[in-house]
Design an enzyme around this catalytic site. Structure first.
Site, PDB file in Angstrom:
ATOM      1  N   CYS A 258       0.829  -1.204   0.000  1.00  0.00           N
ATOM      2  CA  CYS A 258       0.000   0.000   0.000  1.00  0.00           C
ATOM      3  C   CYS A 258       0.863   1.253   0.000  1.00  0.00           C
ATOM      4  CB  CYS A 258      -0.948  -0.001   1.202  1.00  0.00           C
ATOM      5  SG  CYS A 258      -0.138   0.284   2.796  1.00  0.00           S
TER       6      CYS A 258
ATOM      7  N   HIS B 205       1.184   0.896   9.620  1.00  0.00           N
ATOM      8  CA  HIS B 205       2.068  -0.254   9.840  1.00  0.00           C
ATOM      9  C   HIS B 205       3.223   0.180  10.743  1.00  0.00           C
ATOM     10  CE1 HIS B 205      -0.107  -2.444   6.735  1.00  0.00           C
ATOM     11  NE2 HIS B 205       0.068  -1.419   5.921  1.00  0.00           N
TER      12      HIS B 205
ATOM     13  N   HIS C 180       8.281 -14.183  17.446  1.00  0.00           N
ATOM     14  CA  HIS C 180       6.911 -14.718  17.426  1.00  0.00           C
ATOM     15  C   HIS C 180       6.748 -15.860  16.426  1.00  0.00           C
ATOM     16  CE1 HIS C 180       5.435 -11.751  20.154  1.00  0.00           C
ATOM     17  NE2 HIS C 180       5.621 -10.735  19.324  1.00  0.00           N
TER      18      HIS C 180
END
Length: 643
Positions: free
Chosen positions: A217, A223, A351
């Site tokens: 984008c 973000h 993560h």
């Protein structure tokens, strides 16, 4: 006219770039006594010979040109005789030709043919070659006449002397292209090497390829994990001079084999191959993955989930580069090439689970580095400390049953209500890995938020005692800075200062002989993460870090933190009995704890000194007890009988 035409368009011959300087040239005469020089007398002789040769060549050239181009239409013998006389005269050709023109006024005028320019150019090129050959021959003759020999001795220019700097050789203009380091880059490398000897220096890892990972984008406002994080940190390290004091290595991408040491084959193929090879993948190999398709984000981009953006062209390369940077720093530290280092990388990794990308993470860089250390160096004790405000669920899952990797995390948990929801204090490992997973899981939300006092208490009572008892061979840090000031509640909300991160880094240097590798994880407020990274690098290179505020040093931990620390000690006490003695000190401030530890140390020292004095006194008494002397004629048995 003929002379002017001859010199028109003919460029004076100068030294070409590929031709060497003549022997004895002043540029070759250096101040150093060992330099290769030519005596001045020889050089003057050479210049005289060269000047004579140039005059002779110019004169011959002009005579030949006049013979060839001057055409006469005179019918009488006077004209031809005058022409022969003009050619043989030693005066200048121009004057000769003018005399001929003036004396033949009664005869038909002389006509100069200026049309044959091609022959003139050929003649000039020929003369140019002849002159080059003559110069080279003169140089050889001079060298042979002087019988010049190059002597290399202790006092020559090839041996550096004290106080004399020898300039490094650079590429000559006539030499072939060679991959040599430019002078500016060489100076940077030299200054970097001066930062420390091998095995004692701090290294940094970074590559611009990781900046290309961004949402399609093109809008970073939605973000928080964007390329500006790396650019800001790298610029801060450069402007503060820390960059020049560290070693920098060429980054590389991690291989699929390295990635598969912690991730499944399908996960590595999907997120680690180039766009061209990804189109050739066998879809059946990707079926075990929990992700079945990418999602459309509200911004219009593509993502693995609502947070983790995906760029078809650049994400895989950036993720592989991040892993390669961390792996290289860890292996160089383990091999003794460097002492410690900081990997300024993105996307983050703690993560990422074996078959799941999430939380901005695709590959678990720290976990892969730890696995590579186990495989390449047979390391038995690796400590992974994760101080990112979010729990490293991927790292915990990968090493949950491994007794050779101690995973210790300090994070916001809020009883499982803060992302990712894992990392409770009761999660201690399974099977052989039981007790090698320690979670300091803060709870109580942001009322009040955790700050320096709480993190200092956790380090003093849990982190450092367990780490020292574990005695790691190397320390890997998931260095997320999202617990810093400036982060909104969804991204952290804590108030830890940059100086506190510098202090924690300094404390870790007490372990593993200082072999500590930091890898950037989270942290999204640019000023805060720049400050924190700066303090960490200062600690790594041995520079004094900024002091923490006196208020935080004197403030005891808040109630929620005290409960968390006491609960963690109670759970981990069966696995790490060394922390039991700190249970009653969790409510102390940093200043109070330091003072009481100092008092206890002095008390123990005094008691030990007193014990040594008492021991010495008792030894003296035992060595010389009072005894009754006996006369020579009296035996002890006789004394007893007399009694």
């Amino acid at each position: 006219v003929a002379h002017a035409h001859l010199n028109k368009g003919v460029r004076p011959l100068g030294r070409t770039k590929s031709a060497p300087l003549p022997l004895g040239h002043p540029m070759l005469q250096g101040s150093h006594p060992g330099n290769l020089t030519m005596p001045s007398a020889n050089y003057q002789e050479y210049l005289q010979e060269k000047q004579m040769y140039d005059q002779q060549q110019q004169h011959n050239l002009l005579k030949q040109h006049i013979r060839k181009t001057v055409l006469t239409r005179a019918s009488g013998r006077n004209a031809s005789a005058q022409l022969d006389e003009a050619v043989e005269v030693d005066d200048s050709a121009e004057e000769t030709f003018l005399d001929i023109s003036s004396d033949s006024s009664s005869s038909p005028p002389l006509v100069i043919d200026l049309t044959d320019r091609k022959s003139e150019e050929d003649l000039a090129a020929k003369q140019h070659r002849e002159r080059e050959l003559f110069i080279q021959q003169q140089q050889r003759d001079l060298l042979m006449r002087q019988n010049f020999t190059l002597q290399i001795s202790e006092g020559s220019a090839f041996t550096p002397r004290a106080g004399h700097m020898v300039r490094p050789l650079s590429r000559a203009l006539s030499s072939p292209l060679v991959a040599l380091v430019p002078q500016q880059q060489a100076e940077v490398m030299a200054s970097s090497m001066q930062a420390g000897k091998p095995g004692t220096a701090t290294a940094l890892a970074y590559d611009g390829l990781m900046l290309k990972h961004q949402c399609i984008c093109g809008d970073n406002s939605s973000h928080p994990e964007h390329s500006g994080r790396l650019q800001s940190i790298w610029a801060r390290l450069a402007e503060t001079g820390l960059l020049s004091r560290c070693l920098r290595y060429r980054a590389r991408k991690a291989t699929l084999e390295e990635i598969q040491s912690c991730h499944s084959e399908a996960h590595a193929l999907l997120f680690g191959t180039s766009p061209q090879n990804r189109q050739k993948l066998d879809v059946s190999k990707l079926s075990p993955l929990p992700i079945k398709s990418f999602v459309r984000l509200p911004c219009g981009g593509i993502g693995v989930d609502s947070d983790t953006t995906w760029n078809e062209l650049h994400t895989s390369s950036a993720a592989c580069m991040a892993v390669g940077c961390v792996v290289d720093l860890a292996t160089k530290s383990a091999s003794g090439e460097i002492k410690n280092g900081f990997a300024v990388v993105r996307p983050p990794g703690h993560h990422a689970e074996p078959s799941q990308a999430m939380g901005f993470c695709f590959f678990n860089s720290i976990a892969i580095a730890a696995r590579q250390l186990q495989q390449r160096f047979d390391m038995e004790r690796i400590l992974i400390l994760d101080w990112d405000v979010h729990h490293g669920n991927g790292t915990q899952q990968i090493f949950y049953n491994d007794p050779h990797v101690l995973y210790l995390s300090i994070h916001r948990h809020d009883d499982g209500n803060f992302f990712p929801g894992t990392g409770g204090p009761s999660e201690c490992g399974i099977d052989d890995g039981m007790g090698f997973n320690v979670n300091v899981a803060w709870s109580g939300g942001l009322n009040p938020p955790m700050s320096d006092a709480e993190y200092l208490a956790a380090f003093r009572t849990i982190v450092m005692p367990i780490a020292k008892d574990f005695d790691p061979e190397i320390v890997l840090v998931s260095a997320g800075f999202d617990a810093c000031n400036g982060h909104a509640a969804p991204l952290g909300g804590y108030k830890v200062s940059a100086a506190c991160f510098g202090y924690m880094t300094h404390q870790l240097l007490q372990l593993a002989g200082g072999k500590v590798i930091l890898a950037l994880e989270g942290g999204y407020d640019l000023p805060s993460i720049c400050d924190a990274a700066q303090e960490c690098v200062k600690a790594l290179i041995g520079e004094e870090t900024s002091p923490m505020s006196e208020e935080e040093l004197c403030r005891p931990p808040n109630k929620n933190a005290i409960e968390t620390l006491q609960n963690t000690i109670a759970i981990q006490n069966p696995h790490w009995p060394c922390i039991k003695k700190y249970a009653h000190t969790v409510s102390w401030s940093a200043i109070e704890a330091s003072q009481k530890e100092r008092d206890e140390s002095e008390t123990v020292t005094a008691m030990a000194s007193l014990s040594m004095k008492q021991h010495s006194a008792s030894t003296i008494q035992i060595a010389s007890p009072p005894e009754r002397r006996c006369t020579p004629m009296e035996e002890p048995m006789d004394q007893d009988e007399a009694k």
